[in-house]
Design an enzyme around this catalytic site. Sequence first.
Site, PDB file in Angstrom:
ATOM      1  N   ASN A   9       4.833  -0.770   1.545  1.00  0.00           N
ATOM      2  CA  ASN A   9       3.206  -0.152   2.316  1.00  0.00           C
ATOM      3  C   ASN A   9       2.631   0.095   3.902  1.00  0.00           C
ATOM      4  O   ASN A   9       2.863  -0.982   3.305  1.00  0.00           O
ATOM      5  CB  ASN A   9       2.483   0.395   1.438  1.00  0.00           C
ATOM      6  CG  ASN A   9       1.189   1.256   1.554  1.00  0.00           C
ATOM      7  OD1 ASN A   9       1.491   1.762   2.945  1.00  0.00           O
ATOM      8  ND2 ASN A   9       0.325   1.258   0.986  1.00  0.00           N
ATOM      9  N   LYS A  11       1.585   1.954   5.282  1.00  0.00           N
ATOM     10  CA  LYS A  11       0.229   2.211   5.894  1.00  0.00           C
ATOM     11  C   LYS A  11      -0.171   3.462   7.354  1.00  0.00           C
ATOM     12  O   LYS A  11       1.605   3.664   7.471  1.00  0.00           O
ATOM     13  CB  LYS A  11      -0.591   1.122   5.942  1.00  0.00           C
ATOM     14  CG  LYS A  11      -0.670   0.417   4.366  1.00  0.00           C
ATOM     15  CD  LYS A  11      -1.901  -0.543   4.191  1.00  0.00           C
ATOM     16  CE  LYS A  11      -1.797  -1.207   3.383  1.00  0.00           C
ATOM     17  NZ  LYS A  11      -2.917  -1.881   2.578  1.00  0.00           N
ATOM     18  N   HIS A  95      -3.963   5.314  -4.085  1.00  0.00           N
ATOM     19  CA  HIS A  95      -3.935   3.914  -2.993  1.00  0.00           C
ATOM     20  C   HIS A  95      -5.266   3.858  -2.863  1.00  0.00           C
ATOM     21  O   HIS A  95      -6.291   4.667  -2.932  1.00  0.00           O
ATOM     22  CB  HIS A  95      -3.321   3.776  -2.235  1.00  0.00           C
ATOM     23  CG  HIS A  95      -3.391   2.873  -1.247  1.00  0.00           C
ATOM     24  ND1 HIS A  95      -3.605   2.023  -0.598  1.00  0.00           N
ATOM     25  CD2 HIS A  95      -2.062   1.296  -1.693  1.00  0.00           C
ATOM     26  CE1 HIS A  95      -4.438   0.752  -0.575  1.00  0.00           C
ATOM     27  NE2 HIS A  95      -2.960   1.182  -1.015  1.00  0.00           N
ATOM     28  N   GLU A 167      -3.865  -2.493  -7.732  1.00  0.00           N
ATOM     29  CA  GLU A 167      -4.681  -4.020  -7.302  1.00  0.00           C
ATOM     30  C   GLU A 167      -5.908  -4.127  -6.590  1.00  0.00           C
ATOM     31  O   GLU A 167      -6.683  -3.459  -6.772  1.00  0.00           O
ATOM     32  CB  GLU A 167      -3.925  -2.593  -6.026  1.00  0.00           C
ATOM     33  CG  GLU A 167      -1.947  -2.290  -5.948  1.00  0.00           C
ATOM     34  CD  GLU A 167      -1.948  -2.090  -5.020  1.00  0.00           C
ATOM     35  OE1 GLU A 167      -1.915  -2.572  -3.787  1.00  0.00           O
ATOM     36  OE2 GLU A 167      -2.389  -0.339  -4.739  1.00  0.00           O
ATOM     37  N   GLY A 234       1.780  -4.439   1.480  1.00  0.00           N
ATOM     38  CA  GLY A 234       1.399  -4.012   2.948  1.00  0.00           C
ATOM     39  C   GLY A 234       2.013  -4.496   3.627  1.00  0.00           C
ATOM     40  O   GLY A 234       2.961  -4.930   4.743  1.00  0.00           O
TER      41      GLY A 234
HETATM   42  P1  PGA Z   1      -1.510  -5.671   1.639  1.00  0.00           P
HETATM   43  O1  PGA Z   1      -1.294  -4.264   0.937  1.00  0.00           O
HETATM   44  O2  PGA Z   1      -0.210  -6.518   0.726  1.00  0.00           O
HETATM   45  O3  PGA Z   1      -2.059  -6.372   3.013  1.00  0.00           O
HETATM   46  O4  PGA Z   1      -2.791  -6.796   0.618  1.00  0.00           O
HETATM   47  C1  PGA Z   1      -1.270  -4.214   0.010  1.00  0.00           C
HETATM   48  C2  PGA Z   1      -1.353  -2.708  -0.389  1.00  0.00           C
HETATM   49  O5  PGA Z   1      -2.202  -1.999  -0.017  1.00  0.00           O
HETATM   50  O6  PGA Z   1      -0.599  -2.347  -1.322  1.00  0.00           O
END
Ligand code: PGA
Length: 258
Positions: A9, A11, A95, A167, A234
Amino acid sequence: MRKPFIIANWKMNKNVDEALNFLDDILGALPDSEKEDVGIAPQAFAIYPMMQLTRTIPLQIIGQNAAAKCNGAYTGEISVRDLAAMGVNYVMLGHAERRSIFKESNQIINQKILTALREGVSPIVCTNGDQKTVTKLGHCYDVFSQLDHVLSGVPVEQVHKIIFSFEPTAAIGTGNHADLETAEHGCLLLRQEIQRIYGPKIAEQIRILYGGSVNPKNVGLIMAAPDIDGVLIGRASLNAQNFVQMINYQQTTLARVM
Ligand code: PGA
């Protein structure tokens, strides 16, 4: 047997050139598609050029979000119907950042899920809660009430198309992944809740992903947990070398055992 699914992801990161360079770096290192699914959720404008390069390659290009409506006067929104027209198979919905920053409610996420299913795009439904709640109480009420609401009106014949993720809020983007017990426990509770709503057969089939500070060091352990069928990554997925390592966790884990 549920097939593992590893998803990046991105973002709000990577422009089109960066996204295409990343593909160049990873396409030769994809794992056996019979054994594992791999996906990348880029920014919306990068989906089309990435799809063009991966038409014949087993790599899912995934929407990070889509609207509950398919077209019309909704400035700035993304149509799931048009994602489907490009050949996109999956869209992430609900999300934690959509919920907390953009104030998306369970009700709106529910409408988005119903629209995506109607348009033939499989939702990746993100549920999040406080990991302390999970460990201390053995339950995660936030997650469960989210699930009941967001699945409202989803018929039993459609629910197998959904992928879920668990999550813990405190683990997202912090570099502190949930301890293994919490990650597994959260996914198990989610599966039990799906079983309560849809029955054991569906609960057994459904893929549940863990998300929150997954990285090349912890991915093998997380993926070994019995109720975790994949990960949403992420920050650590932005680096191609890291991502290649994580999608090939099965080989790395095997090499360590041998
Ligand atoms: P992260 O994000 O791996 O940076 O913690 C995970 C997500 O938001 O799906």
